[in-house]
Design an enzyme around this catalytic site. Structure first.
Site, PDB file in Angstrom:
ATOM      1  N   GLY A 118      65.910  36.817  86.631  1.00 38.92           N
ATOM      2  CA  GLY A 118      66.489  37.915  85.851  1.00 38.92           C
ATOM      3  C   GLY A 118      67.176  38.934  86.741  1.00 38.92           C
ATOM      4  N   GLY A 176      67.177  35.284  81.919  1.00 37.36           N
ATOM      5  CA  GLY A 176      67.590  35.171  83.321  1.00 37.36           C
ATOM      6  C   GLY A 176      68.632  34.079  83.487  1.00 37.36           C
ATOM      7  N   ASP A 188      60.457  31.193  85.806  1.00 37.97           N
ATOM      8  CA  ASP A 188      61.375  31.840  84.851  1.00 37.97           C
ATOM      9  C   ASP A 188      61.774  30.798  83.812  1.00 37.97           C
ATOM     10  OD1 ASP A 188      63.632  34.467  85.374  1.00 37.97           O
ATOM     11  OD2 ASP A 188      63.808  33.086  83.681  1.00 37.97           O
ATOM     12  N   ASN A 189      61.760  31.177  82.550  1.00 43.02           N
ATOM     13  CA  ASN A 189      62.149  30.204  81.514  1.00 43.02           C
ATOM     14  C   ASN A 189      63.632  30.305  81.180  1.00 43.02           C
ATOM     15  OD1 ASN A 189      62.326  32.506  80.000  1.00 43.02           O
ATOM     16  ND2 ASN A 189      60.837  31.913  78.445  1.00 43.02           N
ATOM     17  N   TYR A 229      58.004  46.722  71.619  1.00 41.92           N
ATOM     18  CA  TYR A 229      58.171  46.537  73.069  1.00 41.92           C
ATOM     19  C   TYR A 229      57.270  47.515  73.818  1.00 41.92           C
ATOM     20  CZ  TYR A 229      60.375  46.482  77.661  1.00 41.92           C
ATOM     21  OH  TYR A 229      60.604  46.415  79.011  1.00 41.92           O
ATOM     22  N   LEU A 269      57.296  40.146  86.521  1.00 39.45           N
ATOM     23  CA  LEU A 269      58.423  40.815  85.869  1.00 39.45           C
ATOM     24  C   LEU A 269      58.821  40.137  84.568  1.00 39.45           C
ATOM     25  CD1 LEU A 269      58.700  41.538  89.036  1.00 39.45           C
ATOM     26  CD2 LEU A 269      61.059  42.063  88.483  1.00 39.45           C
TER      27      LEU A 269
END
Ligand code: UDP
Length: 319
Positions: free
Chosen positions: A10, A36, A31-32, A146, A73
């Site tokens: 990301g 990102g 990271d998926n 969020y 993150l």
């Protein structure tokens, strides 16, 4: 040193990977690629990328076992994404952090949790201090999911410290900006800069008198690394950002000036911009007293310099 960076592809994560590898660390990225981009890290040699979710417990366990420290993150971020996909936001942000905390505690690896200034909610204080109350809006306004999900992440991380002395530190980031940030999910600087460069009207939501303090990713990332390296900060929460507020209307004017654009500003009501479920906060500025005292952090980069770096990148990429 071997570091795992979740969300490493990301915007902030990839700058963190740059800085860690430049310091000679070996980096693993989980990271998926939901928000990102692999292009953000493909230039780095000393990085191993695992394209998977933080919800995959087995993968997380294997990775955590093999590293020394973990920067967490990975999260669903961006106002547009949050109001469009509140279920995904809540699940990713809470379950992902639960798994990361469980596994880092199992192997006693220090975890840095990136949180957000959103947790202060709509508190009207001039500056937010880490021990201030968090005033979050009602659950039918989806934006607040969020803030609520990240607040639960913080509660959980601090509970691991309190109950198990698991080394954790929480960084509350205030509007971090810079190259590689996408405007796709609502972030104002990449959005308005692209509009200015393309000669479109700059979309300012509400009356434009809401203010934010924008901090440069190149100032934030070294602070994250220092928080990781310093065990005296364990179990604590730190604001990281800039303490120079600017209204969004003034920001739009500055972007027009620095791009040399002939665009004008279009004011758009919030409901039209984000639909029902949106509620903005008027002002948001950090107290930087605590992080300055702990690690000597102070922002270095002016808003003009930040904008110039974003403008240069968008010009180069031709959007
Ligand atoms: N905003 C805006 N125009 C845009 C995108 C955002 O006026 O095209 C406003 C948004 O309503 C907020 C501020 O800019 O008041 C910062 O928005 P962003 O999503 O970047 O961060 P936030 O502080 O809301 O997390």
């Amino acid at each position: 040193m071997r570091a795992l960076v979740t969300g490493g592809a990301g915007f902030i994560g990839s700058h963190l990977c740059d800085a860690l590898t430049a310091r000679g660390h070996e980096v693993f990225v989980l990271d998926n690629l939901s928000t990102g981009r692999f292009q953000n890290i493909e230039h780095l040699d000393n990085v191993t990328s695992i394209i998977d979710s933080t919800l995959n417990k087995e993968i997380v366990r294997d990775l955590v076992r093999d590293v020394d420290v973990v920067y967490h993150l990975a999260a669903t971020v961006g106002v547009q994404l949050v109001v469009d996909a509140p279920i995904q936001t809540i699940q990713n942000n809470i379950q992902g952090t639960e798994i990361l905390l469980e596994e880092t505690c199992r192997y006693r690896r220090k975890l840095l949790l990136t949180s957000t200034s959103e947790v202060y909610g709509k508190s009207m204080q001039a500056v937010f201090r880490e021990d201030d109350d968090c005033i979050i809006g009602p659950p039918h306004r989806h934006r607040w999911c969020y803030a609520a999900s990240k607040a639960i992440d913080e509660f959980l991380a601090l509970s691991y410290w309190h109950e198990k002395r698991h080394p954790v530190v929480v960084a509350r980031l205030f509007n971090t900006v810079g190259p590689r940030q996408t405007g796709r999910y609502g972030m104002v600087i990449p959005n308005l800069t692209r509009q200015a460069l393309q000669g479109e009207p700059l979309t300012v939501f509400g009356d434009g008198q809401q203010s934010r303090c924008f901090s440069y990713v190149g100032d934030v990332v070294p602070a994250l690394i220092t928080l990781m390296e310093d065990d005296a900060v364990n179990g604590e929460v730190y604001n990281i950002g800039s303490d120079h507020p600017v209204t969004i209307e003034a920001l739009a004017k500055l972007i027009i000036e620095r791009t040399g654009s002939s665009s004008d500003i279009r004011f758009i009501p919030y409901e039209e911009a984000y639909g029902y479920g949106y509620e903005d906060m008027r002002h948001r500025a950090p107290s930087l007293e605590k992080i300055h005292a702990a690690i000597g952090y102070a922002p270095q980069t002016s808003l003009e310099e930040i904008l110039d770096s974003v403008i240069a990148e968008l010009r180069k990429n031709e959007f």
